[in-house]
Design a protein around this motif. Structure first.
Motif, mmCIF file in Angstrom:
data_model
loop_
_atom_site.group_PDB
_atom_site.id
_atom_site.type_symbol
_atom_site.label_atom_id
_atom_site.label_comp_id
_atom_site.label_asym_id
_atom_site.label_seq_id
_atom_site.Cartn_x
_atom_site.Cartn_y
_atom_site.Cartn_z
ATOM 1 N N PHE A 166 0.588 -1.065 0.257
ATOM 2 C CA PHE A 166 -0.358 0.205 0.024
ATOM 3 C C PHE A 166 1.210 0.810 -0.082
ATOM 4 C CE2 PHE A 166 -4.010 -2.690 1.037
ATOM 5 C CZ PHE A 166 -4.967 -1.567 0.088
ATOM 6 N N ALA A 172 -9.922 -0.446 0.058
ATOM 7 C CA ALA A 172 -8.532 0.768 0.307
ATOM 8 C C ALA A 172 -7.929 1.319 -0.430
ATOM 9 C CB ALA A 172 -7.530 0.621 1.315
ATOM 10 N N GLY A 228 -11.246 -5.632 1.578
ATOM 11 C CA GLY A 228 -10.454 -4.198 2.512
ATOM 12 C C GLY A 228 -9.657 -4.002 1.224
ATOM 13 N N THR A 229 -8.557 -4.268 0.826
ATOM 14 C CA THR A 229 -7.919 -4.098 -0.376
ATOM 15 C C THR A 229 -9.021 -3.273 -0.993
ATOM 16 O OG1 THR A 229 -6.173 -5.824 0.271
ATOM 17 C CG2 THR A 229 -6.164 -4.584 -1.552
#
Length: 465
Positions: A356, A442, A438-439
């Motif tokens: 990230f 985000a 979630g990835t």
């Protein structure tokens, strides 16, 4: 007046042309001066190279620790080494992608100026030397700053818990030789990328200056990439056969190569898919924003894909890492098993965290670069009377359409490769699904925020037009 008194002045001596290294260095300094895009075009590549080098050294330091630290010795040594090598493979491709993006960040501005110099008479050798010198200098400055940044981050990174406690800074420092190799590698990536871009300036300086490149169709690349991905998936699915033929050590090396190859192939087929989607949008819509976005995607598919390719890598890592996290959650609860599976969870989270960080830097660099690169288009649309809301929508579509394909494609390839090793139970476990979802959220939110962050730059361009 007699002929004897007629004085004919001598012809003026031809102007002496200044050449050699002094001329090349002087032109390079002139070329590096900020243009209309401002100093951001010079600073952003340096920052990107610094982040690239720092993260590369942190990852390399972790792998070095698992291969040399006595705490990983014994029966679990091979497990730690394989998993750390897998993390290095998964992160090397996005790290290299970020480095290449940094090298291309000011390529449009540089190519314009180099093409102008070629039209004014500069030789091919001078243009080549200027390009290599500028790219190498920028990358070297960023890489040296990245080494310093990695050292500054060691007090924070040393707190990571492995082997039942903090690892310590000494274990994570890979040594001066690896640091020097990282600097050389970053400079090599930048130089190679700059030299590759020169082929257009050498061959078609007027076309570069006028921006008349025709969009290329890459049907053969798309078909070849898909077939190669199928071959990679078949090899991964027959891992047991490979182990019987070649042994465990060779099979592990082959599998690591397959994962790296799959990541590269995702990037190879991404641009043709983006171009095809752009042509479909342009043909089937009456919305001005979708028409502009579709034509932009069709004409500059490779650039559009590079802006969002980081999310494909992160989605791939999320699927593989999420499967590993699910496997660790279902692991043992006694003795050494607890430490091993705790370390696996920590490794997955660290890999995703670094991924990230790479994504954030890559998105910030590429989105800012896209605004600087598309200045003429933005100003032209504004002068034609296009409302700011429609312009923002067109920019958003040009990013979000390939972003969706990148996220889904990276996750699909990761799932295909992970399935033979973990099975459907692990792949679709709640922990895996949570990490993947979630990835996605985000990553998309990060790209949205980057678009919002570049809106003031677009507004300034419109007002300054």
């Amino acid at each position: 007046m007699s002929a004897a008194t007629l004085v004919i002045p001598p012809a003026p001596a031809p102007a002496r042309r200044v050449g050699g290294p002094a001329r090349t260095i002087g032109l390079t300094v002139m070329l590096a001066r900020p243009a209309r895009q401002g100093i951001a075009a010079q600073l952003l590549p340096v920052v990107a190279f610094a982040v690239t080098t720092a993260l590369l050294l942190i990852v390399a330091g972790g792998v070095h620790m698992f291969f040399t630290d006595a705490r990983a010795a014994g029966d679990t040594a091979m497990l730690y080494q394989v998993l750390s090598a897998l993390a290095l493979v998964l992160l090397t491709v996005p790290i290299a992608t970020l480095g290449a993006a940094a090298a291309r960040l000011s390529a449009r501005r540089r190519n314009d100026r180099l093409a102008t110099l070629r039209l004014l008479g500069a030789s091919v050798a001078e243009v080549s030397a200027m390009t290599v010198l500028e790219a190498a200098t920028t990358a070297l400055a960023g890489a040296i700053a990245g080494v310093a940044l990695s050292v500054a981050l060691l007090p924070l990174v040393e707190l990571l818990p492995f082997f039942g406690g903090p690892v310590g800074a000494a274990a994570l420092w890979a040594g001066p030789a690896i640091a020097a190799a990282a600097v050389v590698g970053v400079v090599a990536i930048a130089t190679a990328s700059a030299a590759w871009g020169l082929r257009r300036v050498h061959l078609t300086p007027l076309g570069v200056r006028r921006r008349t490149d025709p969009p290329r169709r890459r049907t053969a690349v798309l078909i070849g990439g898909v077939l190669a991905l199928i071959a990679v998936a078949l090899l991964a699915a027959n891992v047991n056969v490979l182990a019987q033929l070649w042994g465990s050590a060779v099979t592990i090396i082959v599998l690591l190569g397959l994962f790296a190859g799959a990541l590269l192939l995702v990037n190879v087929i991404g641009a043709p898919i983006t171009a095809a989607r752009g042509r479909a949008m342009a043909r089937s819509t009456s919305s001005p924003a979708r028409l502009i976005a579709g034509r932009e995607l069709a004409a500059h598919a490779a650039v559009a894909w590079r802006r969002v390719s980081g999310i494909a890598m992160i989605s791939f890592i999320a699927v593989v890492g999420g499967s590993g996290a699910s496997l660790a959650t279902m692991g043992g609860t006694e003795g050494a098993d607890v430490v091993i599976f705790d370390d696996m969870r920590t490794g997955v989270l660290v890999t995703l965290g670094i991924g990230f960080a790479l994504l954030a830097c890559s998105v910030g660099v590429t989105q800012a670069a896209s605004v600087l690169e598309d200045r003429e288009l933005i100003v032209g649309l504004d002068r034609l009377g296009m409302p700011a809301r429609e312009l923002d929508r067109a920019r958003s579509l040009a990013v979000m359409v390939p972003l969706l394909w990148a996220a889904l494609g990276g996750a699909a390839v990761g799932g295909v490769l992970a399935f033979p090793f973990v099975g459907a139970t692990i792949l679709f476990a709640p922990v895996s699904m949570l990490i993947i979802a979630g990835t996605f959220v985000a990553g998309i939110l990060l790209v949205r925020l980057s678009l919002l962050a570049t809106r003031p730059l677009v507004t300034a361009m419109r007002r300054g037009a």
